[in-house]
Design a protein around this motif. Structure first.
Motif, short mmCIF file in Angstrom:
data_model
loop_
_atom_site.label_atom_id
_atom_site.label_comp_id
_atom_site.label_asym_id
_atom_site.label_seq_id
_atom_site.Cartn_x
_atom_site.Cartn_y
_atom_site.Cartn_z
N ALA A 66 -58.52 -84.51 -37.98
CA ALA A 66 -57.73 -83.70 -37.06
C ALA A 66 -58.66 -82.84 -36.20
CB ALA A 66 -56.75 -82.82 -37.83
N ARG A 67 -59.65 -82.28 -36.81
CA ARG A 67 -60.60 -81.44 -36.08
C ARG A 67 -61.32 -82.26 -35.01
NH1 ARG A 67 -64.56 -77.14 -36.60
NH2 ARG A 67 -65.25 -77.11 -34.44
N GLU A 68 -61.69 -83.48 -35.35
CA GLU A 68 -62.35 -84.39 -34.39
C GLU A 68 -61.46 -84.63 -33.16
OE1 GLU A 68 -63.24 -89.15 -34.50
OE2 GLU A 68 -63.79 -88.00 -36.28
N LEU A 69 -60.19 -84.93 -33.41
CA LEU A 69 -59.26 -85.18 -32.31
C LEU A 69 -59.04 -83.92 -31.46
CD1 LEU A 69 -56.65 -87.43 -34.13
CD2 LEU A 69 -58.22 -88.13 -32.31
N VAL A 70 -58.88 -82.78 -32.11
CA VAL A 70 -58.68 -81.53 -31.39
C VAL A 70 -59.92 -81.19 -30.56
CG1 VAL A 70 -58.34 -79.03 -31.69
CG2 VAL A 70 -56.90 -80.65 -32.97
N ASP A 71 -61.08 -81.41 -31.13
CA ASP A 71 -62.32 -81.15 -30.39
C ASP A 71 -62.45 -82.05 -29.16
OD1 ASP A 71 -63.02 -79.18 -32.19
OD2 ASP A 71 -64.57 -80.38 -33.20
N GLN A 72 -61.78 -83.21 -29.19
CA GLN A 72 -61.80 -84.12 -28.04
C GLN A 72 -60.72 -83.76 -27.02
OE1 GLN A 72 -61.33 -88.01 -29.80
NE2 GLN A 72 -63.38 -87.99 -30.69
N GLY A 73 -59.96 -82.69 -27.30
CA GLY A 73 -58.97 -82.22 -26.34
C GLY A 73 -57.53 -82.57 -26.67
N THR A 74 -57.29 -83.20 -27.79
CA THR A 74 -55.93 -83.56 -28.19
C THR A 74 -55.22 -82.31 -28.74
OG1 THR A 74 -56.74 -85.75 -28.83
CG2 THR A 74 -54.56 -85.11 -29.66
N PRO A 75 -54.01 -82.03 -28.28
CA PRO A 75 -53.27 -80.89 -28.85
C PRO A 75 -53.09 -81.09 -30.36
CG PRO A 75 -52.19 -81.68 -26.86
CD PRO A 75 -53.27 -82.68 -27.20
N ILE A 76 -53.08 -80.01 -31.11
CA ILE A 76 -53.05 -80.10 -32.56
C ILE A 76 -51.84 -80.86 -33.09
CG2 ILE A 76 -51.93 -77.89 -33.04
CD1 ILE A 76 -54.13 -77.60 -35.28
N GLU A 77 -50.67 -80.65 -32.48
CA GLU A 77 -49.46 -81.36 -32.94
C GLU A 77 -49.62 -82.86 -32.72
OE1 GLU A 77 -49.34 -78.89 -30.60
OE2 GLU A 77 -48.71 -77.24 -31.88
N ALA A 78 -50.18 -83.25 -31.57
CA ALA A 78 -50.41 -84.67 -31.27
C ALA A 78 -51.45 -85.25 -32.21
CB ALA A 78 -50.82 -84.85 -29.81
N ALA A 79 -52.50 -84.49 -32.50
CA ALA A 79 -53.55 -84.97 -33.41
C ALA A 79 -52.95 -85.24 -34.79
CB ALA A 79 -54.67 -83.93 -33.51
N CYS A 80 -52.11 -84.35 -35.25
CA CYS A 80 -51.47 -84.54 -36.56
C CYS A 80 -50.59 -85.78 -36.55
CB CYS A 80 -50.67 -83.30 -36.94
SG CYS A 80 -51.71 -81.86 -37.28
N ARG A 81 -49.84 -85.97 -35.49
CA ARG A 81 -48.97 -87.15 -35.40
C ARG A 81 -49.79 -88.43 -35.36
NH1 ARG A 81 -44.94 -89.48 -37.29
NH2 ARG A 81 -43.78 -90.80 -35.89
N ILE A 82 -50.89 -88.43 -34.62
CA ILE A 82 -51.77 -89.60 -34.55
C ILE A 82 -52.29 -89.96 -35.94
CG2 ILE A 82 -54.07 -90.37 -33.77
CD1 ILE A 82 -53.44 -88.80 -31.13
N ILE A 83 -52.72 -88.97 -36.68
CA ILE A 83 -53.27 -89.23 -38.02
C ILE A 83 -52.20 -89.75 -38.95
CG2 ILE A 83 -54.31 -88.12 -40.04
CD1 ILE A 83 -55.68 -86.22 -37.93
N ILE A 84 -50.99 -89.20 -38.87
CA ILE A 84 -49.88 -89.70 -39.69
C ILE A 84 -49.58 -91.15 -39.35
CG2 ILE A 84 -47.38 -89.47 -40.09
CD1 ILE A 84 -47.88 -86.37 -39.79
N LEU A 85 -49.56 -91.47 -38.05
CA LEU A 85 -49.30 -92.86 -37.63
C LEU A 85 -50.44 -93.79 -38.05
CD1 LEU A 85 -47.74 -92.19 -34.12
CD2 LEU A 85 -46.56 -93.08 -36.16
N GLU A 86 -51.67 -93.33 -37.96
CA GLU A 86 -52.81 -94.14 -38.42
C GLU A 86 -52.67 -94.45 -39.91
OE1 GLU A 86 -56.43 -92.67 -35.45
OE2 GLU A 86 -56.16 -91.66 -37.38
N ASP A 87 -52.27 -93.46 -40.68
CA ASP A 87 -52.10 -93.64 -42.12
C ASP A 87 -50.96 -94.62 -42.41
OD1 ASP A 87 -52.79 -92.87 -44.85
OD2 ASP A 87 -50.78 -91.96 -44.88
N GLN A 88 -49.86 -94.51 -41.67
CA GLN A 88 -48.74 -95.43 -41.86
C GLN A 88 -49.14 -96.86 -41.50
OE1 GLN A 88 -45.73 -93.53 -39.46
NE2 GLN A 88 -44.98 -92.29 -41.16
N LEU A 89 -49.89 -97.02 -40.43
CA LEU A 89 -50.36 -98.34 -40.02
C LEU A 89 -51.27 -98.94 -41.09
CD1 LEU A 89 -50.68 -100.66 -38.00
CD2 LEU A 89 -52.50 -99.32 -36.91
N GLU A 90 -52.19 -98.15 -41.61
CA GLU A 90 -53.09 -98.63 -42.66
C GLU A 90 -52.31 -99.09 -43.88
OE1 GLU A 90 -56.42 -96.66 -45.53
OE2 GLU A 90 -56.53 -96.13 -43.41
#
Length: 110
Positions: A66-90
């Motif tokens: 999450a920190r990596e995504l936020v540091d790249q400019g992704t809003p924290i809520e979007a970063a969290c959603r991305i990680i949740i979706l990545e986990d579901q995909l895996e």
């Protein structure tokens, strides 16, 4: 819990070994960042008997992503959603691989 029990859990990725302050230090973030990803339900830290947040190594890996995504400019809520979706995909890919393996093993028996 004895000292031997505690030492045996040091290799457990799910053991809540890190305080909020130490977790923030490890991540190079703030405690507020950890609270924010907790509020976004990305991770749910366990609580000590005194009510303090405790984090596992597994949770720290998620927080680091999450920190990596936020540091790249992704809003924290979007970063969290991305990680949740990545986990579901895996997880879906793992289930599909198991299914394919089971089906291929079944057809080999025919």
């Amino acid at each position: 819990m004895t000292a031997d029990d505690s030492f045996g859990r040091l290799d457990d990725d799910d053991y809540p070994a890190y305080t909020m302050g130490r977790a923030a230090e490890i991540l190079g973030s703030t405690q507020g960042f950890l609270r924010a990803i907790g509020e976004a339900r990305l991770i749910t830290p366990l609580r000590s008997e005194g009510g303090h947040r405790r984090y596992s190594r597994y949770q720290l890996r998620i927080a680091a992503r999450a920190r990596e995504l936020v540091d790249q400019g992704t809003p924290i809520e979007a970063a969290c959603r991305i990680i949740i979706l990545e986990d579901q995909l895996e997880e879906a890919q793992r289930i599909n691989a198991e299914h394919r393996h089971a089906v291929s093993g079944h057809t080999a028996d025919i």
